[in-house]
Design a protein around this motif. Structure first.
Motif, short mmCIF file in Angstrom:
data_model
loop_
_atom_site.label_atom_id
_atom_site.label_comp_id
_atom_site.label_asym_id
_atom_site.label_seq_id
_atom_site.Cartn_x
_atom_site.Cartn_y
_atom_site.Cartn_z
N PHE A 110 0.83 -1.21 0.00
CA PHE A 110 0.00 0.00 0.00
C PHE A 110 0.86 1.25 0.00
O PHE A 110 1.98 1.27 0.53
N ASN A 111 0.34 2.28 -0.63
CA ASN A 111 1.01 3.58 -0.76
C ASN A 111 0.58 4.44 0.42
O ASN A 111 -0.53 4.97 0.46
N LYS A 112 1.47 4.59 1.40
CA LYS A 112 1.15 5.32 2.61
C LYS A 112 0.86 6.80 2.30
O LYS A 112 0.05 7.44 2.99
N THR A 113 1.50 7.31 1.26
CA THR A 113 1.32 8.72 0.90
C THR A 113 -0.13 9.01 0.54
O THR A 113 -0.69 10.05 0.92
N ILE A 114 -0.75 8.10 -0.21
CA ILE A 114 -2.16 8.29 -0.59
C ILE A 114 -3.06 8.20 0.64
O ILE A 114 -4.00 9.00 0.81
N PHE A 115 -2.80 7.24 1.51
CA PHE A 115 -3.61 7.11 2.73
C PHE A 115 -3.47 8.36 3.59
O PHE A 115 -4.46 8.86 4.16
N ASP A 116 -2.26 8.90 3.70
CA ASP A 116 -2.05 10.11 4.49
C ASP A 116 -2.77 11.30 3.87
O ASP A 116 -3.33 12.15 4.59
N LYS A 117 -2.75 11.36 2.55
CA LYS A 117 -3.39 12.48 1.84
C LYS A 117 -4.87 12.57 2.20
O LYS A 117 -5.42 13.66 2.39
N PHE A 118 -5.52 11.40 2.31
CA PHE A 118 -6.96 11.39 2.56
C PHE A 118 -7.31 11.08 4.02
O PHE A 118 -8.48 10.92 4.36
N GLY A 119 -6.29 11.02 4.88
CA GLY A 119 -6.55 10.81 6.30
C GLY A 119 -7.22 9.49 6.61
O GLY A 119 -8.04 9.40 7.53
N THR A 120 -6.86 8.47 5.84
CA THR A 120 -7.48 7.16 5.99
C THR A 120 -6.54 6.20 6.71
O THR A 120 -5.35 6.16 6.40
N PRO A 121 -7.04 5.43 7.69
CA PRO A 121 -6.18 4.46 8.40
C PRO A 121 -5.59 3.45 7.43
O PRO A 121 -6.24 3.02 6.48
N TYR A 122 -4.34 3.05 7.70
CA TYR A 122 -3.67 2.06 6.86
C TYR A 122 -4.34 0.69 7.01
O TYR A 122 -4.93 0.38 8.05
N VAL A 159 -10.23 5.30 -0.24
CA VAL A 159 -9.07 5.92 -0.90
C VAL A 159 -9.23 5.97 -2.43
O VAL A 159 -8.28 6.27 -3.14
N THR A 160 -10.41 5.68 -2.92
CA THR A 160 -10.70 5.88 -4.34
C THR A 160 -11.33 7.26 -4.48
O THR A 160 -12.53 7.44 -4.23
N ARG A 161 -10.54 8.23 -4.84
CA ARG A 161 -11.01 9.62 -4.87
C ARG A 161 -10.36 10.40 -6.01
O ARG A 161 -9.26 10.10 -6.45
N MET A 162 -11.06 11.43 -6.43
CA MET A 162 -10.51 12.40 -7.38
C MET A 162 -9.96 13.57 -6.58
O MET A 162 -10.66 14.12 -5.71
N ASP A 163 -8.71 13.93 -6.82
CA ASP A 163 -8.11 15.04 -6.09
C ASP A 163 -7.20 15.83 -7.03
O ASP A 163 -6.28 15.26 -7.63
N ALA A 164 -7.47 17.09 -7.15
CA ALA A 164 -6.67 17.99 -8.01
C ALA A 164 -6.55 17.44 -9.43
O ALA A 164 -5.48 17.51 -10.04
N GLY A 165 -7.64 16.90 -9.93
CA GLY A 165 -7.66 16.38 -11.28
C GLY A 165 -7.05 15.00 -11.45
O GLY A 165 -6.97 14.49 -12.57
N VAL A 166 -6.61 14.39 -10.36
CA VAL A 166 -6.00 13.06 -10.41
C VAL A 166 -6.96 12.03 -9.82
O VAL A 166 -7.45 12.22 -8.70
N GLN A 167 -7.24 10.98 -10.58
CA GLN A 167 -8.09 9.91 -10.07
C GLN A 167 -7.24 8.88 -9.34
O GLN A 167 -6.45 8.15 -9.94
#
Length: 439
Positions: free
Chosen positions: A165-177, A194-202
């Motif tokens: 798992f990519n910890k950076t993505i989890f941290d970005k969305f404040g989701t527990p690992y 953690v399936t989200r659209m953020d700043a134009g990135v899916q």
């Protein structure tokens, strides 16, 4: 050319049958029959072994060459790594190897080409102790045999899975690992978060390498009925498997993109929060060095009710063709590659040891930078399950479950019942084609 290849295949096939059936139909050997007899003296006259390698272990060709040359100065490996030259072409040209390294998905092909033989006599002669192998490995190897449970191949590493798992993505969305010991059903909710659209990135929640997970089949389901030689996938068990695994692709924003591999989505694009499949441990530090990519692993999830049952065995292996003139020397190479010394060397490179050795296990990943603090013990939680019934046509069934089953649902939008019915029909069609071609 076809006639020439056919003649060669027939000769090889006859040799394999003679090797497997000499003295009458072989019976499963007892533990007493296979008790190691101690090391034997093998000629040290110079020999050249033709060695053919196919599968992801091919990257080890140079290292194996170096190790063998140091250990056995009289043995030279003439190595061919599969690429433009496939095993069919190699054999068709009359070049039968003395030793072959292959992926488990190709075991049917090697059997069809008559390139496998019972290793039991060599195991006894060279004093190889099968109890050295990890739990479940010997039983699974015997399930692949057409020789009444004989030992036709020697796996040389485990291919245990973990959930990256990519910890950076989890941290970005404040989701527990994610955590060790999760179920696939429980992971679905995490993937949604953690399936989200953020700043134009899916960003996508989870993806698995399809063929790998089908081969590992954590529910222990049969692919083909060994009695009827018909597909056995249109069942409640496979319906549950497909419903559970394709549910991830049904998450809005997490659709399956077959044009980009899960590996690239995770390592290169870094838009994938979680993934599982073949382990590419040595490539992770380079991806992390670019910045913005922090990762870790937890144990491979289980199906609810099947916690701790393990996965079907899926690992590379060695075989010695029956026509080899240097079987003893080829087995010496195998024996050495299975030694604690070599298993520890490979373990340092992120290759999971297949022998029961704390030394080799403790070396796992030690030679790869950037693994300090990672939950590497997660890999050892994916154990070898009791083998599902094996048949000659399993590879056909497994690949069709990917193309017609998983992708039929995730890409073409079919319901599970329709996908399974069409998958079974296609498997049976291909089985009949193979049978007709062999007559």
């Amino acid at each position: 050319m076809f006639a020439r290849r056919l003649k060669i295949y027939v000769i090889i096939g006859i040799a394999a049958v003679m090797a497997g059936c000499s003295g009458g139909s072989p019976k499963p050997s007892s533990q007493a029959d296979e008790a190691p007899q101690g090391k034997v003296e093998v000629s040290t006259e110079p020999v050249t072994l033709s060695f053919f390698m196919e599968g992801n272990a091919s990257v080890l060709a140079d290292q194996i060459q170096e190790l063998v040359s140091k250990k056995f100065p009289h043995i030279k490996l003439n190595t061919t790594v599969s690429g433009k030259v496939k095993i069919d072409d190699f054999i068709g040209a009359g070049q039968v190897p003395d030793l072959i390294s292959f992926s488990l998905g190709g075991v049917t092909k090697l059997k069809e080409l008559g390139l496998v033989t019972d290793l039991t006599p060599l195991i006894k002669k060279h004093g190889f102790d099968l109890t050295r192998l990890a739990a479940g490995v010997e039983e699974t190897v015997r399930s692949f045999s057409d020789y009444d449970g004989r030992f036709i191949l020697m796996p040389f590493e485990l291919n245990n899975n973990a959930l990256f798992f990519n910890k950076t993505i989890f941290d970005k969305f404040g989701t527990p690992y994610p955590k060790d010991g999760m179920t696939w059903e429980g992971l679905l909710d995490t993937a949604k978060q953690v399936t989200r659209m953020d700043a134009g990135v899916q960003y996508k929640g989870f993806r698995f390498e399809e063929t790998n997970l089908v081969f590992k089949n954590q529910l222990g389901l049969a692919f083909v009925d060994p009695k009827t030689q018909k597909a056995a996938v249109n069942t409640d068990g496979w319906k549950r498997w497909l419903d559970t695994m394709t549910a991830f692709h049904a998450i809005p924003g997490n659709a399956l993109n077959t044009k980009v591999s899960e590996k690239d989505e995770f390592l290169k694009e870094q838009i994938l929060a979680m993934r599982t499949g073949p382990n590419y441990m040595s490539e992770l530090p380079a991806a992390a060095s670019k910045g913005g990519f922090d990762w870790d692993v937890v144990s491979l999830p289980d199906f609810k009710g099947f916690e701790g049952k393990g996965s079907q065995f899926n690992a590379p292996y060695y075989v010695i063709p029956p026509t080899s003139k240097y079987k003893d020397q080829a087995f010496q190479v195998i024996d050495y590659m299975m030694s604690e010394e070599v298993q520890a060397i490979m373990s340092r490179k992120g290759r999971l040891p297949i022998v029961k050795s704390d030394k080799a296990k403790n070396e796992f990943g030690a030679g790869i930078e950037g693994l300090n603090g990672k939950n590497l013990q997660a890999f050892f939680k994916d154990t070898v399950a009791k083998p599902a019934p094996a048949t000659l046509y399993d590879t056909i069934a497994k690949t069709t479950l990917v193309t017609k089953g998983i992708r039929g649902i995730a890409v073409e939008g079919k319901d599970t019942n329709t996908a399974l019915r069409e998958t079974e029909e296609e498997i049976n069609k291909q089985i009949e084609a193979v049978k007709a071609a062999s007559k």
